[in-house]
Design an enzyme around this catalytic site. Structure first.
Site, PDB file in Angstrom:
ATOM      1  N   ASN A 185     128.410 -45.489   0.252  1.00 40.98           N
ATOM      2  CA  ASN A 185     128.558 -45.833   1.790  1.00 40.98           C
ATOM      3  C   ASN A 185     129.432 -46.905   1.399  1.00 40.98           C
ATOM      4  O   ASN A 185     128.796 -47.781   0.316  1.00 40.98           O
ATOM      5  CB  ASN A 185     127.912 -45.544   2.539  1.00 40.98           C
ATOM      6  CG  ASN A 185     128.867 -45.509   4.214  1.00 40.98           C
ATOM      7  OD1 ASN A 185     129.112 -43.870   3.734  1.00 40.98           O
ATOM      8  ND2 ASN A 185     128.897 -46.110   4.824  1.00 40.98           N
ATOM      9  N   HIS A 215     128.711 -30.000  13.065  1.00 38.03           N
ATOM     10  CA  HIS A 215     129.891 -30.116  14.245  1.00 38.03           C
ATOM     11  C   HIS A 215     131.148 -28.728  14.175  1.00 38.03           C
ATOM     12  O   HIS A 215     131.619 -29.430  15.307  1.00 38.03           O
ATOM     13  CB  HIS A 215     130.329 -31.682  13.865  1.00 38.03           C
ATOM     14  CG  HIS A 215     129.172 -32.692  13.457  1.00 38.03           C
ATOM     15  ND1 HIS A 215     129.390 -34.081  13.503  1.00 38.03           N
ATOM     16  CD2 HIS A 215     128.074 -32.917  14.655  1.00 38.03           C
ATOM     17  CE1 HIS A 215     128.521 -34.540  14.297  1.00 38.03           C
ATOM     18  NE2 HIS A 215     126.936 -33.913  14.676  1.00 38.03           N
TER      19      HIS A 215
HETATM   20  P1  NAD Z   1     131.874 -42.612  10.421  1.00 39.48           P
HETATM   21  O1  NAD Z   1     133.262 -42.306  11.052  1.00 39.48           O
HETATM   22  O2  NAD Z   1     130.639 -43.026  11.882  1.00 39.48           O
HETATM   23  O3  NAD Z   1     131.137 -43.473   9.008  1.00 39.48           O
HETATM   24  C1  NAD Z   1     131.869 -43.447   8.165  1.00 39.48           C
HETATM   25  C2  NAD Z   1     131.008 -43.963   6.763  1.00 39.48           C
HETATM   26  O4  NAD Z   1     132.295 -43.798   5.655  1.00 39.48           O
HETATM   27  C3  NAD Z   1     131.820 -45.720   7.507  1.00 39.48           C
HETATM   28  O5  NAD Z   1     130.401 -46.490   6.649  1.00 39.48           O
HETATM   29  C4  NAD Z   1     133.098 -45.592   6.089  1.00 39.48           C
HETATM   30  O6  NAD Z   1     132.586 -47.012   5.662  1.00 39.48           O
HETATM   31  C5  NAD Z   1     132.382 -44.956   4.937  1.00 39.48           C
HETATM   32  N1  NAD Z   1     133.695 -44.394   4.846  1.00 39.48           N
HETATM   33  C6  NAD Z   1     135.386 -44.208   4.767  1.00 39.48           C
HETATM   34  N2  NAD Z   1     135.319 -44.091   3.897  1.00 39.48           N
HETATM   35  C7  NAD Z   1     134.544 -44.366   2.500  1.00 39.48           C
HETATM   36  C8  NAD Z   1     134.912 -43.859   0.835  1.00 39.48           C
HETATM   37  N3  NAD Z   1     136.256 -43.457   0.458  1.00 39.48           N
HETATM   38  N4  NAD Z   1     133.703 -43.468   0.506  1.00 39.48           N
HETATM   39  C9  NAD Z   1     132.466 -44.341   1.117  1.00 39.48           C
HETATM   40  N5  NAD Z   1     132.130 -44.301   2.035  1.00 39.48           N
HETATM   41  C10 NAD Z   1     133.654 -44.203   2.824  1.00 39.48           C
HETATM   42  O7  NAD Z   1     131.640 -40.973  10.247  1.00 39.48           O
HETATM   43  P2  NAD Z   1     130.441 -39.782  10.307  1.00 39.48           P
HETATM   44  O8  NAD Z   1     128.983 -40.876   9.550  1.00 39.48           O
HETATM   45  O9  NAD Z   1     130.574 -38.563  10.164  1.00 39.48           O
HETATM   46  O10 NAD Z   1     129.980 -39.674  12.697  1.00 39.48           O
HETATM   47  C11 NAD Z   1     131.203 -39.718  12.638  1.00 39.48           C
HETATM   48  C12 NAD Z   1     131.198 -38.180  13.492  1.00 39.48           C
HETATM   49  O11 NAD Z   1     132.730 -37.895  13.577  1.00 39.48           O
HETATM   50  C13 NAD Z   1     130.448 -37.314  12.785  1.00 39.48           C
HETATM   51  O12 NAD Z   1     130.031 -36.569  14.534  1.00 39.48           O
HETATM   52  C14 NAD Z   1     132.123 -36.144  12.807  1.00 39.48           C
HETATM   53  O13 NAD Z   1     131.823 -34.332  12.664  1.00 39.48           O
HETATM   54  C15 NAD Z   1     132.906 -36.416  12.926  1.00 39.48           C
HETATM   55  N6  NAD Z   1     134.066 -36.957  12.057  1.00 39.48           N
HETATM   56  C16 NAD Z   1     134.829 -35.716  11.136  1.00 39.48           C
HETATM   57  C17 NAD Z   1     136.295 -36.310  10.526  1.00 39.48           C
HETATM   58  C18 NAD Z   1     136.259 -34.827   9.380  1.00 39.48           C
HETATM   59  O14 NAD Z   1     135.662 -34.071   9.459  1.00 39.48           O
HETATM   60  N7  NAD Z   1     136.661 -35.344   8.198  1.00 39.48           N
HETATM   61  C19 NAD Z   1     136.776 -36.998  10.653  1.00 39.48           C
HETATM   62  C20 NAD Z   1     136.293 -38.524  11.479  1.00 39.48           C
HETATM   63  C21 NAD Z   1     135.145 -38.009  13.007  1.00 39.48           C
END
Ligand code: NAD
Length: 250
Positions: free
Chosen positions: A214, A105
């Site tokens: 996760n 992304h």
């Molecule tokens: P998501 O938000 O859909 O899922 C994140 C998952 O991680 C959740 O199931 C949550 O319970 C779990 N989680 C949270 N903290 C955790 C931890 N400390 N240890 C283990 N598990 C943990 O995220 P996704 O699947 O990456 O999809 C979201 C979209 O949002 C992606 O397309 C991404 O590009 C974008 N996004 C990116 C960022 C970033 O770059 N940091 C932040 C927000 C969203």
């Protein structure tokens, strides 16, 4: 989460020939960046009518223990490839070699040339966001905005917004690695954003051992071989520590 799961995951990783790690926003929550679908995620809060979660300023955020555990796997020679949905630059900041990484992304710190497909920092591109804005694919061109310093093509933000295509090279490389890995470790992703979410499916079809770490639920919870519930920054370093012990005892 049980000690047996950590032990088995470490054994598989230590013996792996082609380990692929796949990360989502959950790996960066312990660095202070909210995810989308975790308990305090942007979408989760919005659906409850709550204001967005607090976030550190993105440029001031540092990698956490989970990012560094993946760097250790790289330095042990065990990481064949890393696929990330994250745009936060924390894998590169932690020391992952760019050749081993596909950021599906994009990356908030990088621009991309539409002509030669090269990625470059804002400084390299001469792109001042205060003057030219974020430079998204759909943003109108600004007068005198910089062109690619390598080929003169149009440069845009590498960030993939809704409706934008995924970067073709990164996507194909990530798909190839998912189809040919022998161990696939997914960390901190709800595994619902496609086409990235097809990758664990491909790994399963390719008979790879699939480990899922996760906190929240995913559609793959019953299909994977090891399902660990817990914090990435706590569990991943434990797995890698055990991997190191196993390699030393060989
Ligand atoms: P998501 O938000 O859909 O899922 C994140 C998952 O991680 C959740 O199931 C949550 O319970 C779990 N989680 C949270 N903290 C955790 C931890 N400390 N240890 C283990 N598990 C943990 O995220 P996704 O699947 O990456 O999809 C979201 C979209 O949002 C992606 O397309 C991404 O590009 C974008 N996004 C990116 C960022 C970033 O770059 N940091 C932040 C927000 C969203």
């Amino acid at each position: 989460m049980s000690q047996e799961q950590i032990e088995l995951a470490a054994e598989w990783i230590a013996k792996s020939k082609r380990l692929v790690v796949f990360t989502g926003a959950g790996i960066s929550t312990e660095s202070g960046l909210p995810d989308f679908r975790g308990p305090d995620g942007v979408w989760t809060r919005r659906d409850k009518g709550l204001p967005p979660p607090k976030s550190k300023p993105w440029h001031s955020v540092d990698p956490n223990a989970a990012h560094y555990a993946i760097v250790e796997l790289q330095n042990l020679g065990l990481l064949d490839f890393l696929i990330s949905q994250n745009v936060d630059n924390l894998h590169l900041k932690s020391g992952i070699r760019p050749k081993l990484l596909a950021e599906l992304h994009g990356n908030t710190t990088l621009m991309r040339c539409l002509q030669c497909d090269r990625q470059m920092t804002h400084e390299e591109a001469g792109w001042d966001q205060k003057i030219f804005g974020p430079g998204y694919r759909t943003s109108p061109s600004q007068p005198h905005q910089p062109q690619c310093p390598y080929c003169g093509g149009r440069i845009i933000s590498s960030i993939v917004n809704f409706g934008d295509p995924l970067p073709e090279n990164e996507l194909n490389t990530a798909l190839d690695h998912s189809k040919t890995c022998d161990v696939f470790l997914a960390v901190g992703s709800s595994l619902v954003v496609t086409p990235a979410a097809y990758m664990p499916q491909m790994a399963l079809q390719a008979k790879a051992k699939v480990i899922l770490l996760n906190e929240g639920e995913t559609p793959f919870d019953k299909a994977v071989h090891i399902r660990i519930h817990g914090k990435a920054g706590v569990i991943l370093p434990q797995i890698v520590e055990r991997v190191k012990q196993l390699l030393q005892s060989d």
